[in-house]
Design an enzyme around this catalytic site. Structure first.
Site, short mmCIF file in Angstrom:
data_model
loop_
_atom_site.label_atom_id
_atom_site.label_comp_id
_atom_site.label_asym_id
_atom_site.label_seq_id
_atom_site.Cartn_x
_atom_site.Cartn_y
_atom_site.Cartn_z
N HIS A 1 -3.59 -5.10 0.30
CA HIS A 1 -3.08 -5.64 1.56
C HIS A 1 -3.17 -7.16 1.55
O HIS A 1 -4.13 -7.75 2.08
CB HIS A 1 -3.88 -5.08 2.74
CG HIS A 1 -3.59 -3.65 3.04
ND1 HIS A 1 -2.62 -3.25 3.94
CD2 HIS A 1 -4.15 -2.51 2.56
CE1 HIS A 1 -2.59 -1.94 4.00
NE2 HIS A 1 -3.50 -1.45 3.17
N CYS B 1 0.84 -1.20 0.00
CA CYS B 1 0.00 0.00 0.00
C CYS B 1 0.88 1.26 0.00
O CYS B 1 1.48 1.61 -1.01
CB CYS B 1 -0.97 -0.04 1.18
SG CYS B 1 -2.33 1.14 1.06
N GLU C 1 -1.66 -9.31 3.29
CA GLU C 1 -1.58 -9.93 4.62
C GLU C 1 -2.95 -10.29 5.18
O GLU C 1 -3.06 -11.18 6.03
CB GLU C 1 -0.83 -9.01 5.59
CG GLU C 1 -1.57 -7.75 6.01
CD GLU C 1 -1.34 -6.57 5.08
OE1 GLU C 1 -1.55 -5.41 5.53
OE2 GLU C 1 -0.96 -6.79 3.93
#
Length: 542
Positions: free
Chosen positions: A514, A380, A516
């Site tokens: 993102h 990001c 994750e």
């Protein structure tokens, strides 16, 4: 018939209600039951989207674009079930709903009160969007005794009466502190916490007792006697060396067995915990280790990057190595040469963030990684800083910057005001509210052929979750590609850069999304798997 398990916490905060709920969900799931997990948060914010990570920790984002509590990340990582907007609600959202109804006249002139209007709205949320699941596990945020959580406790008390004990169970997570001077565990805080619950009309059916020391049978018997709970339902919740061993330990202590007993369910099938044993063994017995520097602005609070830390650990599991994280404040690099701190590091990651503070330090970290051929992963904001660094150092645009930091002569990164979601246009205004106005949730990304990105994912179209207001300016794409930065991932309409990479670098990838948020211990995200693998190869060179 859907059954509801309400998880409350007492004595102190941060006892691990979220992990306990997630582990219970994983255990019931392993026994063949369909489950869903939810979180009721007592704070007055509508959602955590505008809250500082230093106070609240990370904001977890769902596929459908909800900004939610970080515990929903635990739920997903332990069960693999994607969370939805309907799985997290706050006092702020509940009150907003009630006030909107009052303004429309839905209450027909009645005096609007906490009981029944607010509690009814909470009960609606708890029972909404249920699709035949066997169990809904609902965690109540905060600590019993907090004034903010009283409406939620009243609502679940009412649900217990309305649905009956055959469909509702109350689990209370509490603390047994060890007093070293006395050489014993103290049960009195747990007794007082249960008394607090009883004062609002809730008798817990099970106690999860957090402790750093072994809880003897005599102590369990004492707790059961004073708290009016069966001794078998007083479950020790001892510290473990990895959170992924929690389901194994809770099963050993009888958590899932006692839950089924409460509901009158019998099962001769033992849960298959092989996956958790395998994961725990990988963590406990790695074949090597790597050092990853996380250069961010919220590094003083671990919870600010909870999903990121777990995703990196998952990458370690996939490569059978231990990932040692070095948390570094980006502002350090604005005062001193990055080489002093990054020498010997095997991989550098710059995570998401907001605001100008620390941005120049992140750019310095990017430059170090690019020039020294150290694997770099920008997420990001980290991708945006990588693009700005390339614009300044390679494309000879020294004034390249982001309009997030103020007016810029070279706005390589700019405010996003309009974008596509499927076939519909979504818009935001620069003067509009901050909350809920970002590009949020899952969006598709077209992957360029013969790119590092295609090699990592093994496919040409991917979907990842977003949370940001600013985008890399497409007008600079051609100039940046001419100096070696490849735009290997784009929105399907070709307007929004999603991924950049440097083909000539051993491993240099920046992503606008993102990743994750979608990583799981039993299904590590391919980007983190590949990044840790590159870091492992780097470790053999230094």
């Amino acid at each position: 018939m859907t059954r509801f398990i309400f998880v409350t916490g007492g004595v102190v905060s941060s006892l691990g209600k979220g992990l306990a709920s997630a582990a219970l969900g994983a255990l019931l799931q392993s026994r063949g039951y369909a489950i869903r997990l939810r979180k009721l948060d007592p704070y007055l914010n509508v959602d955590p989207g505008t809250m500082s990570p230093l106070q609240h920790g990370e904001v977890f984002v769902t596929d459908d674009g909800a900004e939610t509590d970080l515990d929903l990340g635990h739920y997903e990582r332990f069960t693999g079930i994607p969370a939805r907007r309907s799985d997290n609600v706050t006092t702020g959202r509940i009150y907003s709903t009630v006030i909107e109804r009052e303004r429309r006249g839905d209450y027909l002139g009645a005096t609007v009160q906490v009981i029944p209007h607010v509690t009814d709205a909470i009960k609606e949320f708890v029972r909404a969007d249920v699709n035949g699941e066997d169990f809904i596990i609902c965690e109540i945020g905060g600590t019993v005794g907090d004034i903010e959580s009283l409406p939620f406790l009243e609502a679940i008390r009412q649900l217990g009466n309305e649905m009956g004990r055959e469909r509702v169970m109350f689990v209370h997570v509490t603390l047994l502190p060890y007093v070293s001077a006395a050489g014993e565990l103290k049960t009195k805080p747990t007794q007082h916490s249960v008394k607090e619950l009883l004062s609002v009309g809730i008798q817990p059916d099970m106690l999860l007792c957090r402790s750093e020391m072994t809880i003897s049978e005599d102590e369990r018997r004492k707790i059961a006697l004073f708290c009016n709970v069966r001794q078998e339902a007083v479950i020790p919740a001892l510290n473990v060396d990895t959170i992924y061993a929690v389901p194994i330990e809770y099963h050993r202590q009888g958590l899932d067995t006692q839950v089924l007993r409460h509901f009158g369910l019998t099962s001769d099938v033992e849960p298959d915990l092989t996956r958790w044993e395998t994961i725990a063994n990988h963590i406990r017995q790695p074949e090597g280790e790597v050092k990853i520097a996380v250069v961010g602005k919220y590094t003083s609070v671990f919870d600010a990057y909870k999903s990121l830390a777990e995703a990196l650990a998952h990458g370690g599991i996939a490569n059978n190595v231990k990932v040692n994280l070095h948390w570094m404040d980006a502002e350090i690099f604005e005062r001193e040469d990055a080489v002093h701190f990054l020498e010997g590091i095997h991989g550098i990651l710059v995570p998401g963030g907001f605001g100008e503070r620390g941005s120049e330090g992140k750019i310095a970290a990017v430059r170090f990684a690019r020039e020294r051929n150290v694997p770099y992963f920008g997420i990001c904001f980290g991708m945006q800083m990588a693009v700005i660094e390339a614009a300044r150092s390679l494309a000879h645009l020294p004034k390249a910057s982001s309009t997030e930091f103020g007016p810029s002569d070279e706005p390589v990164v700019g405010l996003l005001t309009e974008w596509m979601r499927g076939n519909e246009v979504e818009r935001r205004s620069a003067e509009g509210n901050l909350g809920g106005t970002m590009r949020l949730g899952a969006y598709d990304c077209a992957v360029a052929a013969d790119s590092k990105l295609e090699e990592i994912y093994g496919q040409r179209m991917i979907s990842e979750r977003h949370r940001h207001r600013y985008e890399v300016n497409i007008n600079y794409k051609q100039r940046l590609e001419q100096v070696g930065l490849r735009f290997s991932g784009m929105s399907p309409d070709g307007e929004l850069p999603e991924v950049v990479e440097i083909p000539s670098h051993p491993w240099f990838v920046g992503v606008q999304f993102h990743p994750e948020l979608k990583s799981k211990p039993f299904e590590p995200h391919p980007l983190f798997t590949s990044f840790v693998k590159a870091a492992l190869e780097q470790s053999r060179l230094v």
